[in-house]
Design an enzyme around this catalytic site. Structure first.
Site, PDB file in Angstrom:
ATOM      1  N   GLU A  57      54.937  95.256  16.203  1.00 34.04           N
ATOM      2  CA  GLU A  57      54.888  95.698  17.599  1.00 34.04           C
ATOM      3  C   GLU A  57      54.410  97.146  17.664  1.00 34.04           C
ATOM      4  OE1 GLU A  57      58.618  95.187  19.659  1.00 34.04           O
ATOM      5  OE2 GLU A  57      57.704  95.680  21.588  1.00 34.04           O
ATOM      6  N   ASN A 201      57.218  87.351  26.455  1.00 33.29           N
ATOM      7  CA  ASN A 201      58.237  87.727  25.469  1.00 33.29           C
ATOM      8  C   ASN A 201      59.528  88.051  26.217  1.00 33.29           C
ATOM      9  OD1 ASN A 201      59.289  89.027  22.824  1.00 33.29           O
ATOM     10  ND2 ASN A 201      59.532  90.646  24.333  1.00 33.29           N
ATOM     11  N   GLU A 202      60.613  87.447  25.813  1.00 32.08           N
ATOM     12  CA  GLU A 202      61.924  87.712  26.432  1.00 32.08           C
ATOM     13  C   GLU A 202      61.764  87.867  27.947  1.00 32.08           C
ATOM     14  OE1 GLU A 202      64.146  90.767  24.345  1.00 32.08           O
ATOM     15  OE2 GLU A 202      64.139  89.580  22.495  1.00 32.08           O
ATOM     16  N   GLU A 336      61.755  86.402  16.517  1.00 29.53           N
ATOM     17  CA  GLU A 336      62.361  87.723  16.267  1.00 29.53           C
ATOM     18  C   GLU A 336      63.718  87.485  15.637  1.00 29.53           C
ATOM     19  OE1 GLU A 336      62.372  90.773  19.304  1.00 29.53           O
ATOM     20  OE2 GLU A 336      60.412  90.109  20.044  1.00 29.53           O
TER      21      GLU A 336
HETATM   22  O1  AHR Z   1      62.034  94.070  18.028  1.00 31.13           O
HETATM   23  C1  AHR Z   1      62.411  95.000  18.989  1.00 31.13           C
HETATM   24  C2  AHR Z   1      62.565  94.386  20.384  1.00 31.13           C
HETATM   25  O2  AHR Z   1      63.625  93.479  20.374  1.00 31.13           O
HETATM   26  C3  AHR Z   1      61.405  93.594  20.900  1.00 31.13           C
HETATM   27  O3  AHR Z   1      60.434  94.386  21.469  1.00 31.13           O
HETATM   28  C4  AHR Z   1      62.051  92.723  21.938  1.00 31.13           C
HETATM   29  O4  AHR Z   1      61.375  91.517  22.131  1.00 31.13           O
HETATM   30  C5  AHR Z   1      63.459  92.535  21.422  1.00 31.13           C
HETATM   31  O5  AHR Z   1      64.407  92.748  22.384  1.00 31.13           O
END
Ligand code: AHR
Length: 531
Positions: A57, A201-202, A336
């Site tokens: 990231e 994402n999330e 993740e």
């Molecule tokens: O990995 C760090 C963060 O954790 C990511 O950006 C997010 O998707 C998660 O909450």
């Protein structure tokens, strides 16, 4: 379990009390030899190599400094990408790299990272300036250099379906459209391969605080319009679209999985998905996180207990998926996972810098074993994150680089990529520390494409070695060899000054009369091959 120290003191008394005590001691040793059975005639599913995926990231020093130093840097690089990191990652045979986030993905606008770069901000991670010098072409160059594949996350939170659709056209189309000509002008006339695409994402949190129903609407729209246009990436090579899935086991998350899977079962021709993501970090208290180094056995045991929650989560969400998808067409992609500790003292808290100890190596093996045991459903996973962030493989400091204990586990597990899962049975007893009791040994087996049998054995007990005797059905053992990773202390780490403090050594393994005996050191991960 009788600790080794007490065994020694019992030996001292043999001379005085004679054969009765000797017999009792022999019994203890006999019981201590753990029997492990492997029946190669009962193969399971393929252990998808994508469970060994990584995550990079735009966060802290994960991309800038960790991967990208720029072509003018004194640090040896190829087109701006550091050579030492590339060489180290090549050895892991990284199957895919998830990029550009994370939370960052839902604020990422791809056009700012091609051609003339726009300087923006990274509000999620320290509010720092994002130069966008590492953009689409640099990422694709990086994964090409390490021999990996792209897992892109498109922006659902603050982007539009049009923006995401155009990114995919830019990347994958072959006709001479304006976007394709722009790609060629930027140095890549041929279409890029995009085998994996995350849709958001999330989205229930940093990705836009959406309800399951609201996200489902977005998913169906993005799935419809965000296409891979490359004729070579259709049919059995089609790009896998991965929907946002749960982030835990509570009711809110089971409803999320249920909503998405139920809709998928009733879907029309006009949308589809091939995977559902799940995120789960090993954290005990989000408000007061554990230290990544300088801890004792209690914290070692607490973290390993917490990490085993992954088993319950995978089981729980797989069961919901089974209801709507009994044929297991949809993969569960744990994109993740890993340990999340307090930031290293003196570091920017928004950069998520932490140390990586032998505890993390054991934790990594336990999680990889869970994914392998669920190989029928878990066909992807991405540890967070690849370099300098959270449970990293690699840490860098300017020109210096160090490989973490977790790196070594991933390297030792390379033979498990795409191997066939072979069930094992063992009863190794338990390891206890105050009120925590854990299985003492964890093991998985798999047969690689050349027919070689591989075993991974993790001794969770930080104080006592374990002797394992392996009985094999369906294969004759002539020779066995392997590596083991252990360390003197529960928080032993590699540093720039002592980079090989925690590094694999030859495993203690022998073959006699078709039986394989292995000695597992305390707090160790051992991988052996038998042929
Ligand atoms: O990995 C760090 C963060 O954790 C990511 O950006 C997010 O998707 C998660 O909450």
């Amino acid at each position: 379990m009788i600790p080794l120290t007490s065994r020694k003191s019992k030996f001292a008394s043999i001379v005085v009390l004679g054969p009765i005590i000797l017999f009792a001691n022999l019994l203890v040793f006999a019981q201590d030899k753990v029997q492990l059975s492997v029946d190669i005639s009962k193969p399971g599913p393929k252990v998808d190599r994508n469970i060994f995926g990584q995550f990079a990231e735009h966060l802290g020093y994960g991309v800038y400094e960790g991967i990208w130093v720029g072509p003018d840097s004194k640090i040896p690089n190829t087109r701006g990408i550091r050579n030492d990191v590339v060489a180290a990652l090549k050895a892991l045979k990284v199957p895919n790299v998830r990029w550009p986030g994370g939370c960052f993905a839902d604020e990422y606008h791809w056009r700012k990272g091609i051609g003339t770069r726009a300087v923006t901000l990274n509000p999620n991670w320290g509010g720092v300036v994002e130069p966008n010098t590492f953009g689409t072409h640099e990422f694709m160059d990086f994964i090409d250099q390490i021999g990996s594949q792209a897992y892109l996350s498109v922006n659902v939170g603050s982007g539009t379906p049009q923006e995401a659709a155009e990114w995919l056209e830019y990347l994958t189309a072959i006709q001479p459209t304006t976007l394709v000509k722009e790609r060629a002008a930027n140095g890549h006339p041929a279409p890029y391969k995009i085998p994996l695409l995350g849709i958001g994402n999330e989205s229930w949190d940093c990705g836009g605080n959406m309800t399951a129903e609201y996200y489902l609407r977005q998913l169906t729209i993005y799935s419809r319009f965000v296409r891979n246009f490359d004729p070579a990436q259709q049919g059995k090579n089609q790009m896998q679209k991965i929907a946002v899935g749960p982030g835990g086991g509570e009711a809110r998350w089971t409803e999320w999985t249920d909503t998405i899977m139920k809709a998928w079962q009733k879907r029309q021709w006009s949308w589809d998905m091939q995977g559902l993501s799940m995120h789960h970090y090993t954290v005990i208290n989000w408000e007061n996180k554990f230290a990544s180094v300088g801890f004792g056995e209690k914290e070692y045991a607490q973290i390993l207990k917490a990490t085993l929650e992954m088993e319950d989560l995978v089981t729980k969400h797989s069961a919901i998926m089974d209801k709507y998808d009994p044929q297991k067409k949809i993969s569960l992609v744990v994109d993740e996972w890993g340990s999340w500790y307090a930031p290293s003292p003196g570091s920017n808290p928004g950069f998520l810098v932490q140390q990586n100890s032998i505890r993390d190596a054991v934790l990594a093996a336990l999680n990889l074993n869970i994914f392998a045991r669920h190989a029928d459903r878990v066909r992807g996973a991405n540890i967070a994150q690849m370099i300098n962030v959270l449970q990293a493989m690699i840490m860098t400091d300017k020109e210096k680089m160090v490989l973490t204990p977790t790196y070594h586990v991933f390297k030792m597990y390379v033979p498990f990529q795409d191997a066939t899962f072979i069930p094992v049975t063992l009863n190794a007893g338990t390891y206890t520390n105050s009120d925590i009791t854990l299985p003492r040994v964890d093991a998985i087996a798999a047969k690689d494409t050349s027919g070689k049998l591989w075993l991974s054995l993790t001794n969770v007990d930080p104080n006592n070695a374990v002797e394992i005797e392996v009985s094999l059905t369906g294969i004759n053992a002539n020779s066995a060899t392997g590596e083991t990773l252990t360390a003197p202390k529960v928080d032993s780490i590699n540093t720039f000054d002592a980079p090989n403090a925690v590094t694999p050594k030859p495993a203690s393994v022998k073959v006699q009369g078709g039986k394989v005996s292995i000695k597992l050191e305390p707090k160790s991960v051992t991988v052996i091959s038998i042929s």
